[in-house]
Design a protein around this motif. Structure first.
Motif, PDB file in Angstrom:
ATOM      1  N   GLN A  42      64.262 -53.211 -11.963  1.00  0.00           N
ATOM      2  CA  GLN A  42      65.353 -52.393 -12.513  1.00  0.00           C
ATOM      3  C   GLN A  42      64.836 -51.447 -13.603  1.00  0.00           C
ATOM      4  OE1 GLN A  42      67.953 -55.692 -13.535  1.00  0.00           O
ATOM      5  NE2 GLN A  42      69.448 -55.035 -11.995  1.00  0.00           N
ATOM      6  N   LEU A  43      63.892 -51.952 -14.405  1.00  0.00           N
ATOM      7  CA  LEU A  43      63.328 -51.111 -15.460  1.00  0.00           C
ATOM      8  C   LEU A  43      62.597 -49.917 -14.839  1.00  0.00           C
ATOM      9  CD1 LEU A  43      63.006 -50.809 -18.508  1.00  0.00           C
ATOM     10  CD2 LEU A  43      60.973 -52.248 -18.381  1.00  0.00           C
ATOM     11  N   ASN A  44      61.830 -50.186 -13.781  1.00  0.00           N
ATOM     12  CA  ASN A  44      61.136 -49.094 -13.089  1.00  0.00           C
ATOM     13  C   ASN A  44      62.128 -48.110 -12.479  1.00  0.00           C
ATOM     14  OD1 ASN A  44      58.569 -49.905 -13.666  1.00  0.00           O
ATOM     15  ND2 ASN A  44      58.335 -51.114 -11.795  1.00  0.00           N
ATOM     16  N   GLU A  45      63.193 -48.646 -11.887  1.00  0.00           N
ATOM     17  CA  GLU A  45      64.214 -47.775 -11.291  1.00  0.00           C
ATOM     18  C   GLU A  45      64.844 -46.879 -12.357  1.00  0.00           C
ATOM     19  OE1 GLU A  45      67.114 -49.942  -9.019  1.00  0.00           O
ATOM     20  OE2 GLU A  45      65.578 -50.794  -7.707  1.00  0.00           O
ATOM     21  N   ALA A  46      65.084 -47.474 -13.531  1.00  0.00           N
ATOM     22  CA  ALA A  46      65.687 -46.683 -14.619  1.00  0.00           C
ATOM     23  C   ALA A  46      64.787 -45.496 -14.975  1.00  0.00           C
ATOM     24  CB  ALA A  46      65.907 -47.567 -15.844  1.00  0.00           C
ATOM     25  N   VAL A  47      63.475 -45.741 -15.013  1.00  0.00           N
ATOM     26  CA  VAL A  47      62.530 -44.662 -15.342  1.00  0.00           C
ATOM     27  C   VAL A  47      62.519 -43.614 -14.226  1.00  0.00           C
ATOM     28  CG1 VAL A  47      60.105 -44.097 -15.769  1.00  0.00           C
ATOM     29  CG2 VAL A  47      61.100 -46.143 -16.783  1.00  0.00           C
ATOM     30  N   VAL A  48      62.484 -44.075 -12.977  1.00  0.00           N
ATOM     31  CA  VAL A  48      62.460 -43.145 -11.833  1.00  0.00           C
ATOM     32  C   VAL A  48      63.723 -42.278 -11.826  1.00  0.00           C
ATOM     33  CG1 VAL A  48      62.551 -42.988  -9.312  1.00  0.00           C
ATOM     34  CG2 VAL A  48      60.980 -44.587 -10.407  1.00  0.00           C
ATOM     35  N   ILE A  49      64.868 -42.905 -12.071  1.00  0.00           N
ATOM     36  CA  ILE A  49      66.137 -42.163 -12.067  1.00  0.00           C
ATOM     37  C   ILE A  49      66.096 -41.057 -13.126  1.00  0.00           C
ATOM     38  CG2 ILE A  49      68.591 -42.349 -12.672  1.00  0.00           C
ATOM     39  CD1 ILE A  49      68.394 -45.221 -11.350  1.00  0.00           C
ATOM     40  N   THR A  50      65.639 -41.407 -14.322  1.00  0.00           N
ATOM     41  CA  THR A  50      65.631 -40.412 -15.398  1.00  0.00           C
ATOM     42  C   THR A  50      64.628 -39.303 -15.121  1.00  0.00           C
ATOM     43  OG1 THR A  50      66.076 -42.273 -16.815  1.00  0.00           O
ATOM     44  CG2 THR A  50      65.700 -40.206 -17.885  1.00  0.00           C
ATOM     45  N   ARG A  51      63.518 -39.659 -14.492  1.00  0.00           N
ATOM     46  CA  ARG A  51      62.526 -38.633 -14.150  1.00  0.00           C
ATOM     47  C   ARG A  51      63.055 -37.724 -13.032  1.00  0.00           C
ATOM     48  NH1 ARG A  51      58.117 -38.093 -17.042  1.00  0.00           N
ATOM     49  NH2 ARG A  51      57.072 -39.949 -17.820  1.00  0.00           N
ATOM     50  N   SER A  52      64.002 -38.244 -12.264  1.00  0.00           N
ATOM     51  CA  SER A  52      64.528 -37.476 -11.129  1.00  0.00           C
ATOM     52  C   SER A  52      65.755 -36.656 -11.491  1.00  0.00           C
ATOM     53  CB  SER A  52      64.915 -38.428  -9.991  1.00  0.00           C
ATOM     54  OG  SER A  52      63.885 -39.312  -9.721  1.00  0.00           O
ATOM     55  N   THR A  53      66.213 -36.784 -12.719  1.00  0.00           N
ATOM     56  CA  THR A  53      67.401 -36.026 -13.134  1.00  0.00           C
ATOM     57  C   THR A  53      67.022 -35.126 -14.309  1.00  0.00           C
ATOM     58  OG1 THR A  53      68.012 -37.876 -14.553  1.00  0.00           O
ATOM     59  CG2 THR A  53      69.119 -37.756 -12.432  1.00  0.00           C
ATOM     60  N   PRO A  54      67.748 -34.031 -14.498  1.00  0.00           N
ATOM     61  CA  PRO A  54      67.429 -33.170 -15.635  1.00  0.00           C
ATOM     62  C   PRO A  54      67.828 -33.831 -16.956  1.00  0.00           C
ATOM     63  CG  PRO A  54      69.363 -32.363 -14.477  1.00  0.00           C
ATOM     64  CD  PRO A  54      68.845 -33.512 -13.683  1.00  0.00           C
ATOM     65  N   GLY A  55      67.313 -33.291 -18.036  1.00  0.00           N
ATOM     66  CA  GLY A  55      67.657 -33.835 -19.355  1.00  0.00           C
ATOM     67  C   GLY A  55      66.509 -34.614 -19.967  1.00  0.00           C
ATOM     68  N   ALA A  56      66.781 -35.206 -21.129  1.00  0.00           N
ATOM     69  CA  ALA A  56      65.731 -35.904 -21.881  1.00  0.00           C
ATOM     70  C   ALA A  56      65.261 -37.160 -21.138  1.00  0.00           C
ATOM     71  CB  ALA A  56      66.270 -36.291 -23.251  1.00  0.00           C
ATOM     72  N   VAL A  57      63.965 -37.434 -21.231  1.00  0.00           N
ATOM     73  CA  VAL A  57      63.393 -38.615 -20.569  1.00  0.00           C
ATOM     74  C   VAL A  57      63.948 -39.902 -21.187  1.00  0.00           C
ATOM     75  CG1 VAL A  57      61.221 -39.789 -20.004  1.00  0.00           C
ATOM     76  CG2 VAL A  57      61.296 -37.306 -20.060  1.00  0.00           C
ATOM     77  N   GLY A  58      64.255 -39.852 -22.491  1.00  0.00           N
ATOM     78  CA  GLY A  58      64.768 -41.031 -23.191  1.00  0.00           C
ATOM     79  C   GLY A  58      66.098 -41.545 -22.647  1.00  0.00           C
ATOM     80  N   LEU A  59      66.739 -40.748 -21.795  1.00  0.00           N
ATOM     81  CA  LEU A  59      68.029 -41.164 -21.201  1.00  0.00           C
ATOM     82  C   LEU A  59      67.915 -42.408 -20.331  1.00  0.00           C
ATOM     83  CD1 LEU A  59      69.429 -37.678 -20.230  1.00  0.00           C
ATOM     84  CD2 LEU A  59      70.696 -39.373 -21.532  1.00  0.00           C
ATOM     85  N   TYR A  66      73.243 -49.789 -18.096  1.00  0.00           N
ATOM     86  CA  TYR A  66      74.104 -50.010 -16.930  1.00  0.00           C
ATOM     87  C   TYR A  66      73.629 -51.223 -16.132  1.00  0.00           C
ATOM     88  CZ  TYR A  66      76.495 -49.371 -12.515  1.00  0.00           C
ATOM     89  OH  TYR A  66      77.264 -49.580 -11.394  1.00  0.00           O
ATOM     90  N   PHE A  67      72.329 -51.352 -15.932  1.00  0.00           N
ATOM     91  CA  PHE A  67      71.798 -52.495 -15.181  1.00  0.00           C
ATOM     92  C   PHE A  67      72.117 -53.820 -15.883  1.00  0.00           C
ATOM     93  CE2 PHE A  67      68.566 -49.538 -13.137  1.00  0.00           C
ATOM     94  CZ  PHE A  67      69.145 -49.608 -11.874  1.00  0.00           C
ATOM     95  N   VAL A  68      72.149 -53.793 -17.207  1.00  0.00           N
ATOM     96  CA  VAL A  68      72.398 -55.031 -17.957  1.00  0.00           C
ATOM     97  C   VAL A  68      73.891 -55.375 -18.000  1.00  0.00           C
ATOM     98  CG1 VAL A  68      72.229 -56.140 -20.236  1.00  0.00           C
ATOM     99  CG2 VAL A  68      70.325 -54.778 -19.366  1.00  0.00           C
ATOM    100  N   SER A  69      74.741 -54.401 -18.305  1.00  0.00           N
ATOM    101  CA  SER A  69      76.169 -54.713 -18.543  1.00  0.00           C
ATOM    102  C   SER A  69      77.140 -53.736 -17.910  1.00  0.00           C
ATOM    103  CB  SER A  69      76.444 -54.739 -20.048  1.00  0.00           C
ATOM    104  OG  SER A  69      75.854 -55.831 -20.650  1.00  0.00           O
ATOM    105  N   GLY A  70      76.749 -53.032 -16.888  1.00  0.00           N
ATOM    106  CA  GLY A  70      77.676 -52.097 -16.256  1.00  0.00           C
ATOM    107  C   GLY A  70      77.971 -50.891 -17.132  1.00  0.00           C
ATOM    108  N   VAL A  71      79.173 -50.329 -16.986  1.00  0.00           N
ATOM    109  CA  VAL A  71      79.504 -49.085 -17.693  1.00  0.00           C
ATOM    110  C   VAL A  71      79.473 -49.269 -19.214  1.00  0.00           C
ATOM    111  CG1 VAL A  71      81.303 -47.341 -18.065  1.00  0.00           C
ATOM    112  CG2 VAL A  71      80.826 -48.164 -15.753  1.00  0.00           C
ATOM    113  N   SER A  72      79.958 -50.413 -19.703  1.00  0.00           N
ATOM    114  CA  SER A  72      79.931 -50.615 -21.165  1.00  0.00           C
ATOM    115  C   SER A  72      78.481 -50.679 -21.657  1.00  0.00           C
ATOM    116  CB  SER A  72      80.696 -51.883 -21.553  1.00  0.00           C
ATOM    117  OG  SER A  72      79.986 -53.024 -21.130  1.00  0.00           O
TER     118      SER A  72
END
Lengths: 174, 193
Positions: A42-59, A66-72
């Motif tokens: 999931q951590l790797n997926e989070a990095v891949v998702i952010t690299r695949s979308t525009p905006g700051a990498v820190g996102l 979201y992976f830990v607790s959903g929308v909240s």
């Protein structure tokens, strides 16, 4: 994991790092290794998702939340991301009044030039990942040329590059 | 030519909060290549097109944001908002620069399993990221250019090469290099007019 708990864990990571993914080891340690509320995948997926979308990498912390607790959890991640940014206001309040002081001008010049050199350095690992063949090299070279010799918005150059890459991919597949 | 590019205008009209939020929502969220690409775009929009800040105010925000923990880009946007319209501007800039892209990341996270193997999406990302390399190189030039002036070129070259040597050769973290440069800059002899 409670909202506040997750926010504090993510904030500890973001407030002690100085670049987009620099907070990753702290998050991995806290959420993957100690609390077991996130997997390595999931951590790797989070990095891949952010690299695949525009905006700051820190996102990527939004994705982690979201992976830990959903929308909240995503909201907790966003809050942890934006909280350190407000620290610039008191600094600007202080430095803004002394903007013309020669020592501050010297300090700013040194930091900006060093930042430019470090940005240039950051292009190399990015290029290693992104430039994987003659076509991607050509896209980067044409993009650089257009940015220096024309006034076309960077957005359109990036979009054009993405469209050309899709076109090339379709051609290669057929 | 020295410092001609650093022009001060003390009587600028403050932009409205919605204008700040609109600018950052449009230009700070939808640029690939991380913060460097966004800084380049914002430089053009804020200084060249809208004249909200001077070059030196922009430089101040950029330099201080680099020294703040967390995502430098968000600190930079918050700083620009504050310089343009104090507290309200900072809040609008921070929300405008972070909410749309955070929502996009949230939606992409929810849908990740659907498109992670889609060849069209992957090809588009490859093309965009290849171009991001060019954006990063250009941004390095955009932020350094106003300081590359006659009389300080040797010093600028020394700082740039020194930073690269420390970063590549000695694996020193970027923030340590930047803080060292800040100290050197503060201690340098002040040039007389």
């Amino acid at each position: 994991m409670s909202f506040l708990d997750l926010y504090v864990v993510l904030l500890r990571a973001t407030i002690t790092s100085f670049a987009g993914l620099a907070s990753l080891p702290a998050i991995q340690d806290a959420l993957v290794l100690h609390r077991h509320v996130l997997t390595e995948a999931q951590l790797n997926e989070a990095v891949v998702i952010t690299r695949s979308t525009p905006g700051a990498v820190g996102l990527y912390v939004v994705s982690v939340g979201y992976f830990v607790s959903g929308v909240s959890g995503a909201v907790a991640g966003w809050l942890a991301l934006v909280t350190p940014a407000v620290m610039i206001v008191p600094l600007l309040h202080y430095a803004g009044r002394r903007l013309h002081h020669p020592r501050l001008q010297n300090l700013l010049k040194m930091v900006v030039v060093s930042s430019a050199a470090l940005l240039f350095a950051a292009a190399f690992p990015l290029a290693k990942d992104a430039l994987t063949g003659w076509f991607t090299y050509a896209l980067a070279a044409i993009g650089l040329l257009l940015m220096f010799v024309t006034k076309i918005d960077i957005f359109w150059i990036i979009l054009g590059s993405a469209i050309l890459s899709v076109g090339m991919s379709v051609l290669a597949a057929s | 030519m020295a410092d001609e590019t650093i022009v001060e205008t003390s009587h600028r009209k403050s932009p409205e909060p919605w204008q700040i939020a609109n600018l950052f929502a449009r230009y700070a969220n939808f640029t690939w290549g991380g913060g460097s690409a966004t800084v380049s775009v914002l430089h053009k929009e804020i200084i060249d097109r809208r004249d909200w800040l001077s070059e030196s105010e922009f430089t101040l925000c950029f330099a201080l944001a680099r020294l703040i923990p967390g995502t430098n880009l968000l600190a930079f946007c918050t700083g620009i908002g504050w310089m343009a319209r104090r507290g309200g501007g900072a809040v609008c800039a921070l929300l405008g620069a972070s909410v749309p892209s955070a929502l996009l990341v949230l939606v992409c996270t929810m849908l990740f399993s659907f498109w992670e193997h889609d060849p069209i999406v992957q090809a588009a990302i490859r093309g965009a990221v290849a171009c991001a390399v060019a954006v990063t190189v250009r941004t390095a030039w955009v932020i350094a250019r106003p300081h590359v002036v006659q009389g300080s070129r040797t010093m600028i070259a020394l700082v740039a090469v020194g930073s690269l040597v420390l970063y590549w050769g000695f694996d020193i973290p970027a923030i340590d290099i930047l803080l060292s440069c800040a100290v050197v800059g503060a201690l340098l002899p002040v040039a007389r007019a």
